[in-house]
Design a protein around this motif. Structure first.
Motif, mmCIF file in Angstrom:
data_model
loop_
_atom_site.group_PDB
_atom_site.id
_atom_site.type_symbol
_atom_site.label_atom_id
_atom_site.label_comp_id
_atom_site.label_asym_id
_atom_site.label_seq_id
_atom_site.Cartn_x
_atom_site.Cartn_y
_atom_site.Cartn_z
ATOM 1 N N SER A 1 -30.769 106.322 19.864
ATOM 2 C CA SER A 1 -31.290 107.317 18.919
ATOM 3 C C SER A 1 -32.598 106.869 18.266
ATOM 4 N N VAL A 2 -33.537 107.805 18.204
ATOM 5 C CA VAL A 2 -34.820 107.568 17.531
ATOM 6 C C VAL A 2 -34.598 107.113 16.089
ATOM 7 N N TYR A 3 -33.746 107.839 15.372
ATOM 8 C CA TYR A 3 -33.599 107.564 13.937
ATOM 9 C C TYR A 3 -32.782 106.301 13.688
ATOM 10 N N ILE B 1 -23.234 110.444 19.340
ATOM 11 C CA ILE B 1 -23.338 111.807 18.807
ATOM 12 C C ILE B 1 -23.463 112.861 19.923
ATOM 13 N N PHE B 2 -23.975 112.441 21.080
ATOM 14 C CA PHE B 2 -24.126 113.401 22.189
ATOM 15 C C PHE B 2 -23.016 113.226 23.240
ATOM 16 N N ALA C 1 -23.513 115.942 10.841
ATOM 17 C CA ALA C 1 -23.165 115.348 12.139
ATOM 18 C C ALA C 1 -24.380 114.805 12.887
ATOM 19 N N ARG C 2 -25.202 114.103 12.175
ATOM 20 C CA ARG C 2 -26.336 113.410 12.801
ATOM 21 C C ARG C 2 -26.142 111.905 12.615
ATOM 22 N N ILE C 3 -26.950 111.140 13.320
ATOM 23 C CA ILE C 3 -26.970 109.692 13.129
ATOM 24 C C ILE C 3 -28.386 109.290 12.752
ATOM 25 N N PRO C 4 -28.535 108.224 11.938
ATOM 26 C CA PRO C 4 -27.531 107.268 11.469
ATOM 27 C C PRO C 4 -26.966 107.603 10.081
ATOM 28 N N GLU D 1 -29.709 110.239 6.129
ATOM 29 C CA GLU D 1 -31.135 110.589 6.120
ATOM 30 C C GLU D 1 -31.943 109.283 6.208
ATOM 31 N N THR D 2 -32.601 109.147 7.350
ATOM 32 C CA THR D 2 -33.223 107.860 7.689
ATOM 33 C C THR D 2 -34.273 107.403 6.670
ATOM 34 N N TYR E 1 -41.333 114.817 15.697
ATOM 35 C CA TYR E 1 -40.085 114.458 16.403
ATOM 36 C C TYR E 1 -39.660 115.525 17.398
ATOM 37 N N ARG E 2 -39.555 116.771 16.945
ATOM 38 C CA ARG E 2 -39.051 117.837 17.843
ATOM 39 C C ARG E 2 -39.937 118.029 19.070
HETATM 40 N N1 LIG Z 1 -32.929 114.074 9.283
HETATM 41 C C1 LIG Z 1 -32.097 113.134 9.995
HETATM 42 C C2 LIG Z 1 -32.308 113.324 11.479
HETATM 43 C C3 LIG Z 1 -31.357 112.481 12.299
HETATM 44 C C4 LIG Z 1 -31.233 113.000 13.723
HETATM 45 O O1 LIG Z 1 -31.661 114.114 14.057
HETATM 46 N N2 LIG Z 1 -30.625 112.185 14.561
HETATM 47 C C5 LIG Z 1 -30.369 112.617 15.918
HETATM 48 C C6 LIG Z 1 -30.394 111.450 16.877
HETATM 49 S S1 LIG Z 1 -32.006 110.727 16.995
HETATM 50 C C7 LIG Z 1 -28.997 113.249 15.981
HETATM 51 O O2 LIG Z 1 -28.076 112.795 15.327
HETATM 52 N N3 LIG Z 1 -28.869 114.309 16.760
HETATM 53 C C8 LIG Z 1 -27.608 114.957 16.966
HETATM 54 C C9 LIG Z 1 -27.760 116.432 17.191
HETATM 55 O O3 LIG Z 1 -28.909 116.918 17.177
HETATM 56 O O4 LIG Z 1 -26.735 117.085 17.360
HETATM 57 C C10 LIG Z 1 -32.445 111.704 9.578
HETATM 58 O O5 LIG Z 1 -33.549 111.489 9.085
HETATM 59 O O6 LIG Z 1 -31.602 110.800 9.697
#
Ligand SMILES: N[C@@H](CCC(=O)N[C@@H](CS)C(=O)NCC(=O)O)C(=O)O
Length: 220
Positions: free
Chosen positions: A17-19, A41-42, A58-61, A72-73, A112-113
């Motif tokens: 994961s990027v974050y 997460i995927f 439901a995002r990481i980390p 929130e990173t 990022y996107r």
């Molecule tokens: N705003 C969040 C973004 C985190 C994020 O988007 N992480 C991605 C992985 S790099 C994730 O969990 N994606 C899961 C998904 O999109 O369902 C942060 O800053 O931590």
């Protein structure tokens, strides 16, 4: 390394994961002893309820430090910088610190996107399906990535790092995004348009934290 066993922070997430990588880079640069607790997460399995309690989106980390949990990173990396000894990763003067926060905001909101999903993931998904990525979507992702990369290059201060002569949270936030972007021909070309970012990328490769957290996709 700092941090006793009792207070050793845990980072919940996945090495791809990027974050998660941005947070790991900060932990490593600070010299904080920590562990990475795998949350795929995927993956095929749904994220479990215990994790959703920590991170409702439901995002990481997510970072756990004793009884304190944080997602929130950008908040995690600021916390790590301020809660642990080690080199300061935020500039001491107010305006440079504001610029650093602005650059991180640009990366999250505008880079990022298009760069990671619009180029890298689009190519990867298409290749797995045995067909080329949609040229119109790639074109739009390139346009948006170019705008964000130029804005970042324009805001970068003179000096080795994005905010001058000392590494900051902005450098560690950007690196994982460019790492995936560079795995596409379009991303390499776009980064190559910004001389400052290209030189910065090459200089960053020598850091042990960067070598220790390389994505599997970069190594294959
Ligand atoms: N705003 C969040 C973004 C985190 C994020 O988007 N992480 C991605 C992985 S790099 C994730 O969990 N994606 C899961 C998904 O999109 O369902 C942060 O800053 O931590």
């Amino acid at each position: 390394m700092s941090g006793t066993e009792a207070t050793k922070p845990q980072l919940l997430g996945a090495a791809y994961s990027v974050y998660v990588r941005a947070a790991r880079l900060v932990l490593l640069e600070k010299g904080v002893d920590h562990s990475l607790v795998e949350i795929d997460i995927f993956g095929a399995q749904a994220v479990d309820a215990a994790y959703l309690k920590l991170h409702p989106f439901a995002r990481i980390p997510t970072l756990r430090h004793g009884d304190f949990a944080l997602y929130e990173t950008a908040a995690i990396t600021r916390y790590v910088d301020e809660a642990f000894p080690g080199p300061a990763l935020q500039p001491p003067d107010t305006r440079s610190r504001a610029r650093m926060a602005q650059m991180i905001g640009i990366m999250d909101s505008y880079l990022y996107r298009p760069l990671v999903w619009g180029l890298y993931v689009a190519h990867d998904t298409a290749a797995k399906g045995g067909k080329p990525a949609d040229p119109a979507s790639l074109g739009e992702a390139m346009m948006k990535s170019r705008l964000a990369l130029k804005a970042l290059a324009d805001l970068a201060q003179d000096g080795t790092f994005l905010q001058g002569d000392r590494i900051s949270l902005a450098d560690l936030h950007l690196l994982p995004m460019l790492a995936y972007g560079r795995l596409t021909a379009e991303g390499r070309a776009l980064i190559g348009e910004q001389n400052k970012l290209l030189a910065w990328w090459e200089m960053m490769q020598a850091r042990p934290s960067v070598a220790a957290t390389r994505f599997a996709a970069e190594l294959s």
